[in-house]
Design a protein around this motif. Structure first.
Motif, PDB file in Angstrom:
ATOM      1  N   MET A 114       0.838  -1.006   0.137  1.00  0.00           N
ATOM      2  CA  MET A 114       0.009  -0.102  -0.010  1.00  0.00           C
ATOM      3  C   MET A 114       0.868   1.214   0.140  1.00  0.00           C
ATOM      4  O   MET A 114       0.382   2.141  -0.627  1.00  0.00           O
ATOM      5  N   LEU A 115       1.954   1.124   0.551  1.00  0.00           N
ATOM      6  CA  LEU A 115       2.822   2.277   0.808  1.00  0.00           C
ATOM      7  C   LEU A 115       3.482   2.663  -0.745  1.00  0.00           C
ATOM      8  O   LEU A 115       3.541   3.845  -1.128  1.00  0.00           O
ATOM      9  N   ALA A 118       0.641   4.042  -2.625  1.00  0.00           N
ATOM     10  CA  ALA A 118       0.668   5.663  -2.578  1.00  0.00           C
ATOM     11  C   ALA A 118       1.668   6.427  -3.154  1.00  0.00           C
ATOM     12  O   ALA A 118       1.546   7.380  -3.699  1.00  0.00           O
ATOM     13  N   SER A 177      -4.833  -0.035  -9.069  1.00  0.00           N
ATOM     14  CA  SER A 177      -3.749   0.448  -8.483  1.00  0.00           C
ATOM     15  C   SER A 177      -2.584   0.432  -9.367  1.00  0.00           C
ATOM     16  O   SER A 177      -1.557   1.341  -9.401  1.00  0.00           O
ATOM     17  N   TRP A 252      -5.705  13.052  -3.808  1.00  0.00           N
ATOM     18  CA  TRP A 252      -4.745  13.369  -2.695  1.00  0.00           C
ATOM     19  C   TRP A 252      -5.322  12.799  -1.302  1.00  0.00           C
ATOM     20  O   TRP A 252      -4.534  12.190  -0.320  1.00  0.00           O
ATOM     21  N   ARG A 255      -4.299   9.188  -1.554  1.00  0.00           N
ATOM     22  CA  ARG A 255      -2.942   8.857  -1.117  1.00  0.00           C
ATOM     23  C   ARG A 255      -2.619   8.879   0.389  1.00  0.00           C
ATOM     24  O   ARG A 255      -2.123   8.122   0.934  1.00  0.00           O
ATOM     25  N   THR A 257      -4.743   8.743   3.041  1.00  0.00           N
ATOM     26  CA  THR A 257      -5.626   7.495   3.374  1.00  0.00           C
ATOM     27  C   THR A 257      -4.487   6.236   3.375  1.00  0.00           C
ATOM     28  O   THR A 257      -4.470   5.356   4.363  1.00  0.00           O
ATOM     29  N   LEU A 258      -3.993   5.908   2.198  1.00  0.00           N
ATOM     30  CA  LEU A 258      -3.198   5.004   1.997  1.00  0.00           C
ATOM     31  C   LEU A 258      -1.729   4.818   2.711  1.00  0.00           C
ATOM     32  O   LEU A 258      -1.552   3.740   3.326  1.00  0.00           O
ATOM     33  N   ILE A 259      -1.232   6.039   2.929  1.00  0.00           N
ATOM     34  CA  ILE A 259      -0.086   6.092   3.699  1.00  0.00           C
ATOM     35  C   ILE A 259      -0.404   5.705   5.126  1.00  0.00           C
ATOM     36  O   ILE A 259       0.292   5.201   5.785  1.00  0.00           O
ATOM     37  N   SER A 262      -1.125   2.084   5.712  1.00  0.00           N
ATOM     38  CA  SER A 262       0.067   1.334   5.478  1.00  0.00           C
ATOM     39  C   SER A 262       0.909   1.312   6.666  1.00  0.00           C
ATOM     40  O   SER A 262       1.311  -0.096   7.399  1.00  0.00           O
TER      41      SER A 262
END
Length: 273
Positions: A114-115, A118, A177, A252, A255, A257-259, A262
């Motif tokens: 996931m990181l 992102a 993704s 954004w 992004r 949220t994913l960070i 993760s």
């Protein structure tokens, strides 16, 4: 009742994100079920059930998005079927492998993935499509009458389809993704055509992947039924949003949220090793 409402909202939010940027929504559903499963359902949800349940919901999300995009003539069905040749079987393979990953290992690997996603979503704003001339050239006319020209070679397309399908079945995320950036940057697909076509392939692959999880008893049907209403309407609304705005603000937010997710998954994975 609150738990049920929470699942409906989760399906709605995840599918909006997924539809707008072609992710499929699973990248939000899976970590949320793993991290907050006990709060949402009253009991812990292991990773293979989270993945299987997410893939089952993705069938609905991707179908809703595909139908909306198809009405706008944004889905390149010919290219989608080509990508599905390897994406479908690979999704089944990934789904079969999921149960063999230990909890800590799954969280750690998924968090790192996931990181990276992102980072890819951030980097794609600064990358330009390759200028290579591919042997297969496609001309696609959308609802506005705009003509788009792009191309690909069969072998690279099949390899990408396999890799994306494997990740889709393994993590329950749909695979958009990776699909969308590769289609845009490598094959020069118009972004809106790449997103729409990605959702079509995700729909097909999710059917096969969730079928494997269902056969292995790794799908919680009542959670699927709770997530589906929000996923259906979220998928349609996301397709509308994608057609009326660039989606940069939403992208954004995704992004970020994913960070955050993760980091939480990596931390949890390390503690369980």
């Amino acid at each position: 009742m609150l738990a049920l409402l929470g699942l409906v909202v989760l399906g709605f939010i995840a599918s909006i994100f997924g539809s707008v940027v072609g992710l499929g929504g699973g990248i939000i559903i899976v970590p949320t079920l793993i991290l907050l499963g006990s709060r949402l359902t009253g009991s812990e949800i292991n990773h293979e059930v989270a993945v299987g349940t997410s893939l089952a919901v993705l069938i609905v999300t991707a179908l809703a998005s595909t139908l909306s995009y198809a009405k706008k003539k944004r889905v390149d069905f010919r290219s989608g079927w080509l990508l599905f040749i390897t994406s479908g079987p690979a999704a089944m393979l990934g789904s079969a492998i999921t149960r063999y990953l230990q909890n800590g290992v799954f969280q750690l690997v998924f968090g790192i993935f996931m990181l990276l996603m992102a980072g890819l979503l951030i980097a794609r704003d600064f990358l330009k499509p390759v200028s290579r001339k591919w042997p297969i050239e496609r001309t696609f006319t959308d609802e506005d009458g705009s003509i788009h020209t792009y191309g690909y070679a069969i072998l690279p397309a099949l390899i990408i389809g396999f890799c994306v399908g494997l990740i889709s079945g393994l993590f329950g995320i749909g695979g958009g993704s990776l699909f969308v950036p590769m289609m845009v940057l490598l094959f020069r697909f118009p972004p809106h055509v790449a997103t729409a076509t990605s959702m079509f392939v995700i729909f097909l692959s999710s059917i096969l992947g969730s079928g494997v999880h269902a056969a292995l008893g790794e799908i919680q049907l009542w959670i699927v039924l709770a997530l589906v209403p929000g996923a259906w309407f979220g998928g349609k609304i996301g397709a509308i949003i994608a057609g009326k705005m660039t989606g940069k603000g939403l992208l954004w937010l995704l992004r970020l949220t994913l960070i955050l997710l993760s980091i939480e998954l990596i931390t949890e994975g390390v503690t369980q090793l």
